[in-house]
Scaffold this motif. Structure first.
Motif, PDB file in Angstrom:
ATOM      1  N   ARG A 298     -42.349   7.063  62.950  1.00  0.00           N
ATOM      2  CA  ARG A 298     -40.790   7.227  63.354  1.00  0.00           C
ATOM      3  C   ARG A 298     -39.922   6.989  62.186  1.00  0.00           C
ATOM      4  NH1 ARG A 298     -42.931   4.268  67.677  1.00  0.00           N
ATOM      5  NH2 ARG A 298     -41.725   2.726  66.802  1.00  0.00           N
ATOM      6  N   GLY A 299     -40.647   6.447  61.030  1.00  0.00           N
ATOM      7  CA  GLY A 299     -39.934   6.216  59.965  1.00  0.00           C
ATOM      8  C   GLY A 299     -39.381   4.825  59.787  1.00  0.00           C
ATOM      9  N   GLU A 300     -39.809   3.972  60.585  1.00  0.00           N
ATOM     10  CA  GLU A 300     -39.448   2.702  60.503  1.00  0.00           C
ATOM     11  C   GLU A 300     -40.320   1.574  60.098  1.00  0.00           C
ATOM     12  OE1 GLU A 300     -38.164   1.352  64.705  1.00  0.00           O
ATOM     13  OE2 GLU A 300     -37.098   3.441  64.762  1.00  0.00           O
ATOM     14  N   GLU A 301     -39.970   0.611  59.335  1.00  0.00           N
ATOM     15  CA  GLU A 301     -40.441  -0.518  59.094  1.00  0.00           C
ATOM     16  C   GLU A 301     -41.565  -1.299  59.965  1.00  0.00           C
ATOM     17  OE1 GLU A 301     -38.467  -3.843  56.921  1.00  0.00           O
ATOM     18  OE2 GLU A 301     -38.652  -2.618  54.970  1.00  0.00           O
ATOM     19  N   LEU A 302     -42.623  -1.770  59.591  1.00  0.00           N
ATOM     20  CA  LEU A 302     -43.542  -2.434  60.560  1.00  0.00           C
ATOM     21  C   LEU A 302     -42.836  -3.900  60.809  1.00  0.00           C
ATOM     22  CD1 LEU A 302     -46.916  -1.963  59.311  1.00  0.00           C
ATOM     23  CD2 LEU A 302     -45.917  -0.473  61.036  1.00  0.00           C
ATOM     24  N   PRO A 303     -42.981  -4.455  61.970  1.00  0.00           N
ATOM     25  CA  PRO A 303     -42.364  -5.668  62.382  1.00  0.00           C
ATOM     26  C   PRO A 303     -43.178  -6.438  61.314  1.00  0.00           C
ATOM     27  CG  PRO A 303     -42.905  -4.453  64.334  1.00  0.00           C
ATOM     28  CD  PRO A 303     -43.323  -3.448  63.135  1.00  0.00           C
ATOM     29  N   VAL A 304     -42.531  -7.501  60.946  1.00  0.00           N
ATOM     30  CA  VAL A 304     -43.120  -8.643  60.027  1.00  0.00           C
ATOM     31  C   VAL A 304     -44.474  -9.031  60.735  1.00  0.00           C
ATOM     32  CG1 VAL A 304     -43.156 -11.062  59.042  1.00  0.00           C
ATOM     33  CG2 VAL A 304     -40.982  -9.534  59.280  1.00  0.00           C
ATOM     34  N   GLU A 305     -44.636  -9.309  61.803  1.00  0.00           N
ATOM     35  CA  GLU A 305     -45.716  -9.849  62.448  1.00  0.00           C
ATOM     36  C   GLU A 305     -47.067  -8.757  62.466  1.00  0.00           C
ATOM     37  OE1 GLU A 305     -43.128  -9.619  64.264  1.00  0.00           O
ATOM     38  OE2 GLU A 305     -42.472 -11.596  64.033  1.00  0.00           O
ATOM     39  N   VAL A 306     -46.820  -7.550  62.589  1.00  0.00           N
ATOM     40  CA  VAL A 306     -47.800  -6.443  62.485  1.00  0.00           C
ATOM     41  C   VAL A 306     -47.925  -6.172  60.931  1.00  0.00           C
ATOM     42  CG1 VAL A 306     -48.171  -3.943  62.921  1.00  0.00           C
ATOM     43  CG2 VAL A 306     -46.874  -5.270  64.682  1.00  0.00           C
ATOM     44  N   ALA A 307     -47.126  -6.143  60.002  1.00  0.00           N
ATOM     45  CA  ALA A 307     -47.547  -6.079  58.636  1.00  0.00           C
ATOM     46  C   ALA A 307     -48.321  -7.199  58.345  1.00  0.00           C
ATOM     47  CB  ALA A 307     -46.083  -6.040  57.870  1.00  0.00           C
TER      48      ALA A 307
ATOM     49  N   ARG B  33     -51.057   5.281  60.594  1.00  0.00           N
ATOM     50  CA  ARG B  33     -51.516   3.967  60.248  1.00  0.00           C
ATOM     51  C   ARG B  33     -52.789   3.771  59.403  1.00  0.00           C
ATOM     52  NH1 ARG B  33     -50.210  -1.121  62.629  1.00  0.00           N
ATOM     53  NH2 ARG B  33     -48.453  -0.026  63.729  1.00  0.00           N
ATOM     54  N   LYS B  34     -53.344   4.445  59.950  1.00  0.00           N
ATOM     55  CA  LYS B  34     -55.035   4.741  59.290  1.00  0.00           C
ATOM     56  C   LYS B  34     -54.930   5.231  57.868  1.00  0.00           C
ATOM     57  CE  LYS B  34     -59.302   4.060  59.443  1.00  0.00           C
ATOM     58  NZ  LYS B  34     -60.165   4.448  60.761  1.00  0.00           N
ATOM     59  N   ALA B  35     -54.011   6.126  57.703  1.00  0.00           N
ATOM     60  CA  ALA B  35     -53.790   6.968  56.317  1.00  0.00           C
ATOM     61  C   ALA B  35     -53.334   5.991  55.418  1.00  0.00           C
ATOM     62  CB  ALA B  35     -52.980   8.095  56.537  1.00  0.00           C
ATOM     63  N   MET B  36     -52.584   5.107  55.821  1.00  0.00           N
ATOM     64  CA  MET B  36     -51.994   3.980  55.106  1.00  0.00           C
ATOM     65  C   MET B  36     -53.115   3.084  54.387  1.00  0.00           C
ATOM     66  SD  MET B  36     -49.802   0.498  55.898  1.00  0.00           S
ATOM     67  CE  MET B  36     -51.110  -0.385  56.504  1.00  0.00           C
ATOM     68  N   PHE B  37     -54.198   2.735  55.427  1.00  0.00           N
ATOM     69  CA  PHE B  37     -55.266   2.102  54.872  1.00  0.00           C
ATOM     70  C   PHE B  37     -56.361   2.836  53.837  1.00  0.00           C
ATOM     71  CE2 PHE B  37     -54.354  -0.689  58.503  1.00  0.00           C
ATOM     72  CZ  PHE B  37     -54.670  -1.795  58.060  1.00  0.00           C
ATOM     73  N   LEU B  38     -56.404   4.293  54.403  1.00  0.00           N
ATOM     74  CA  LEU B  38     -57.379   4.924  53.399  1.00  0.00           C
ATOM     75  C   LEU B  38     -56.609   5.155  52.225  1.00  0.00           C
ATOM     76  CD1 LEU B  38     -58.340   7.090  56.347  1.00  0.00           C
ATOM     77  CD2 LEU B  38     -60.149   5.837  54.918  1.00  0.00           C
TER      78      LEU B  38
ATOM     79  N   ASP C 204     -46.114  -1.231  42.362  1.00  0.00           N
ATOM     80  CA  ASP C 204     -46.047  -0.425  43.575  1.00  0.00           C
ATOM     81  C   ASP C 204     -47.444   0.072  44.098  1.00  0.00           C
ATOM     82  OD1 ASP C 204     -43.391  -0.296  43.569  1.00  0.00           O
ATOM     83  OD2 ASP C 204     -43.424   1.800  42.267  1.00  0.00           O
ATOM     84  N   ASP C 205     -48.543   0.064  43.164  1.00  0.00           N
ATOM     85  CA  ASP C 205     -49.877   0.650  43.658  1.00  0.00           C
ATOM     86  C   ASP C 205     -50.551  -0.486  44.195  1.00  0.00           C
ATOM     87  OD1 ASP C 205     -50.313  -0.997  41.505  1.00  0.00           O
ATOM     88  OD2 ASP C 205     -51.579   0.789  40.530  1.00  0.00           O
ATOM     89  N   THR C 206     -50.208  -1.453  44.882  1.00  0.00           N
ATOM     90  CA  THR C 206     -50.810  -2.591  45.397  1.00  0.00           C
ATOM     91  C   THR C 206     -50.982  -2.637  46.991  1.00  0.00           C
ATOM     92  OG1 THR C 206     -48.855  -4.101  45.312  1.00  0.00           O
ATOM     93  CG2 THR C 206     -50.519  -4.370  43.600  1.00  0.00           C
ATOM     94  N   PRO C 207     -51.945  -2.868  47.709  1.00  0.00           N
ATOM     95  CA  PRO C 207     -51.947  -2.897  49.075  1.00  0.00           C
ATOM     96  C   PRO C 207     -50.917  -3.702  49.553  1.00  0.00           C
ATOM     97  CG  PRO C 207     -54.225  -3.035  48.211  1.00  0.00           C
ATOM     98  CD  PRO C 207     -53.209  -2.954  46.984  1.00  0.00           C
ATOM     99  N   ALA C 208     -50.528  -4.765  49.034  1.00  0.00           N
ATOM    100  CA  ALA C 208     -49.414  -5.602  49.547  1.00  0.00           C
ATOM    101  C   ALA C 208     -47.964  -4.798  49.496  1.00  0.00           C
ATOM    102  CB  ALA C 208     -49.033  -6.721  48.702  1.00  0.00           C
TER     103      ALA C 208
ATOM    104  N   ARG D 159     -43.916  -1.885  52.708  1.00  0.00           N
ATOM    105  CA  ARG D 159     -42.909  -1.022  52.693  1.00  0.00           C
ATOM    106  C   ARG D 159     -43.258   0.165  53.495  1.00  0.00           C
ATOM    107  NH1 ARG D 159     -42.773  -1.583  46.183  1.00  0.00           N
ATOM    108  NH2 ARG D 159     -41.744  -3.676  46.022  1.00  0.00           N
ATOM    109  N   HIS D 160     -44.398  -0.111  54.182  1.00  0.00           N
ATOM    110  CA  HIS D 160     -45.012   1.286  55.419  1.00  0.00           C
ATOM    111  C   HIS D 160     -43.948   1.535  56.095  1.00  0.00           C
ATOM    112  CE1 HIS D 160     -47.886   3.804  57.284  1.00  0.00           C
ATOM    113  NE2 HIS D 160     -47.497   3.316  58.348  1.00  0.00           N
ATOM    114  N   ARG D 161     -44.066   2.722  56.479  1.00  0.00           N
ATOM    115  CA  ARG D 161     -42.993   3.189  57.533  1.00  0.00           C
ATOM    116  C   ARG D 161     -43.889   3.785  58.429  1.00  0.00           C
ATOM    117  NH1 ARG D 161     -37.233   2.109  57.102  1.00  0.00           N
ATOM    118  NH2 ARG D 161     -37.238   1.275  54.826  1.00  0.00           N
ATOM    119  N   ASP D 162     -43.539   3.522  59.554  1.00  0.00           N
ATOM    120  CA  ASP D 162     -44.336   4.060  60.891  1.00  0.00           C
ATOM    121  C   ASP D 162     -44.038   5.555  61.226  1.00  0.00           C
ATOM    122  OD1 ASP D 162     -42.107   4.273  62.550  1.00  0.00           O
ATOM    123  OD2 ASP D 162     -42.678   2.672  63.826  1.00  0.00           O
TER     124      ASP D 162
END
Ligand code: HEM
Ligand code: MYR
Length: 412
Positions: A219-228, A92-97, A205-209, A214-217
């Motif tokens: 295990r390859g799964e989309e984040l629950p809406v609340e977590v995203a 998850r941290k790699a997504m932020f970085l 595509d290159d925006t944080p939103a 579209r981030h996959r955790d």
């Protein structure tokens, strides 16, 4: 060896003494560690670069029950990157970085410059502007443009983000109010995530939103809406929080006019050292808490799994053994390069990719540097008589007056 003990529960003392609470006690025990009790529970306070390395590197500490729930729920939330451990955290941290590219940070900076000047133009007929109150709006607009979501221009989001940060250290009704606001922001962010996913809200595509929706955790799964949604807010809210440093930028330029003159003349050599010194000198995030994930040892002290530790960020940034003249504002100290990973820790220590160090340092530094340029080169204003004292008892800190400016207009 055992850590020196400060007897009695120190909760009230911590809340009333604020940023200096830990430093005073380190001085009292003549060391960089002491044990005491907070909220009825045993806790150890540590400070200094070695402590920061111990606390941040090697996965020795989690954030489980490490800060009061009131603080966690105002700033972060269940399921956020801060609550994750091990591989799930790293992924998850790699997504932020990955959001913090040079181009992305530049986009944020340029959007902020535009939004600031737009506000300045709008203040032409105003007698006075309280910077602390006004900065959340241009920052929110800039953050939303960077992230790729519509702002809604009524200032509701700006108010919510600012209040989450201002009230993070409060308890009881003042804190419940911030959390009620936060729930409204969360509903807004959840709708945005759904809209991005369903293609109702088009995003590049290159925006944080896009990245978050579209981030996959791992295990390859989309984040629950609340977590995203929580993670979307974890980009927007702290970007608005940078405004508290920007207030200190105006304060420092006022108190140290030599920097104002230099920057105004177009001299950029010290803009980044100035930004680093703003982060070191001015109080913001006082301490971070952690729970030992396993048994470990530091400077002869043994910690058991589950032990509660607080790293004194403010005290590390002003450690007398690391920072000569620590209580003086001196950007020159950063002229010869970047500080050590565990010496300057206003946004945490260690490496951001495999620990909890803040992923937002580049945007923070860039916004501080840009505001120093904007105030000295693009904006004219006066600083009237006012109470500019910064109490170290209040967390987060701010000048008493909120930093009042008058005659604010664009430079010709
Ligand atoms: C983590 C401070 C700006 C996003 C942290 C931590 C600190 C911090 C102290 C570490 C917490 C810990 O060790 O548990 C600050 C301050 C900022 C700032 C003082 C200035 C306003 C930003 C910005 C962003 C950001 C601009 C994003 C755009 C985050 C995230 C984390 C974090 C997502 C959690 C990282 C993790 O748990 O791995 N921040 N931050 N922050 N910050 Fe910042
Ligand atoms: C963010 O929005 O995540 C970045 C900055 C938040 C700083 C909040 C400072 C809180 C001060 C009170 C904390 C008390 C800790 C026991």
């Amino acid at each position: 060896m055992t850590i020196p003990r400060i007897p009695g529960d120190q909760s009230i003392a911590f809340l009333t003494e604020g940023y200096r609470f830990a430093s005073r006690r380190f001085d009292q025990v003549e060391g960089d560690a002491f044990a005491t009790r907070l909220m009825g529970r045993p806790v150890s306070f540590l400070r200094g670069p070695d402590a920061a390395r111990f606390f941040y590197e090697g996965g020795r500490f989690t954030r489980d029950r490490a800060l009061p729930r009131s603080v966690l729920h105002t700033l972060q939330d269940e399921g956020s990157v801060q609550t994750l451990v091990g591989h799930a955290h790293g992924h998850r941290k790699a997504m932020f970085l990955d959001l913090m590219t040079e181009a992305g940070v530049r986009r944020l900076r340029d959007a902020f410059a535009e939004e600031w000047l737009r506000c300045v133009d709008g203040w032409a007929t105003r007698d006075r502007v309280v910077l602390q109150r006004e900065l959340p709006l241009p920052l929110t607009r800039a953050a939303c443009r960077w992230v790729g979501v519509p702002t809604g221009d009524d200032g509701a989001r700006a108010h919510e983000f600012a209040e989450m940060v201002a009230r993070a250290g409060t308890f009881g009704p003042a804190n419940w109010y911030a959390r009620a606001l936060r729930r409204r922001t969360e509903r807004w962010a959840q709708q945005l995530i759904r809209d991005v996913r369903e293609g109702i809200l088009p995003v590049d595509d290159d925006t944080p939103a896009a990245a978050i929706a579209r981030h996959r955790d791992e295990r390859g799964e989309e984040l629950p809406v609340e977590v995203a949604a929580v993670e979307l807010l974890n980009v927007l809210r702290p970007t608005v929080a940078v405004g508290r440093y920007l207030v200190f930028v105006a304060w420092a330029l006022h108190r140290h006019p030599n920097w104002r003159i230099r920057f105004a003349a177009g001299d950029d050599a010290f803009v980044y050292p100035f930004a680093q010194e703003v982060r070191r000198f001015f109080p913001f995030f006082p301490v971070v808490g952690g729970r030992a994930a396993r048994a470990s040892e530091f400077a002869g002290h043994s910690f058991e799994a589950g032990d509660w530790v607080m790293l004194d960020l403010f005290g590390t940034d002003r450690h007398p053994g690391v920072w000569p003249d620590a209580d003086r504002f001196r950007p020159e100290r950063f002229h010869h390069g970047a500080p050590g990973l565990n010496e300057l820790v206003p946004q945490g220590g260690g490496h951001p990719h495999d620990g909890h160090r803040c992923p937002g340092e580049d945007p923070t530094i860039e916004l501080i540097a840009e505001f120093a340029r904007l105030l000295t080169r693009e904006t004219e204003y006066e600083v009237p008589e006012q109470d500019l004292r910064i109490s170290l008892r209040r967390m987060p800190a701010q000048p008493q007056s909120g930093m009042v400016l008058t005659h604010v207009r664009r430079k010709d």
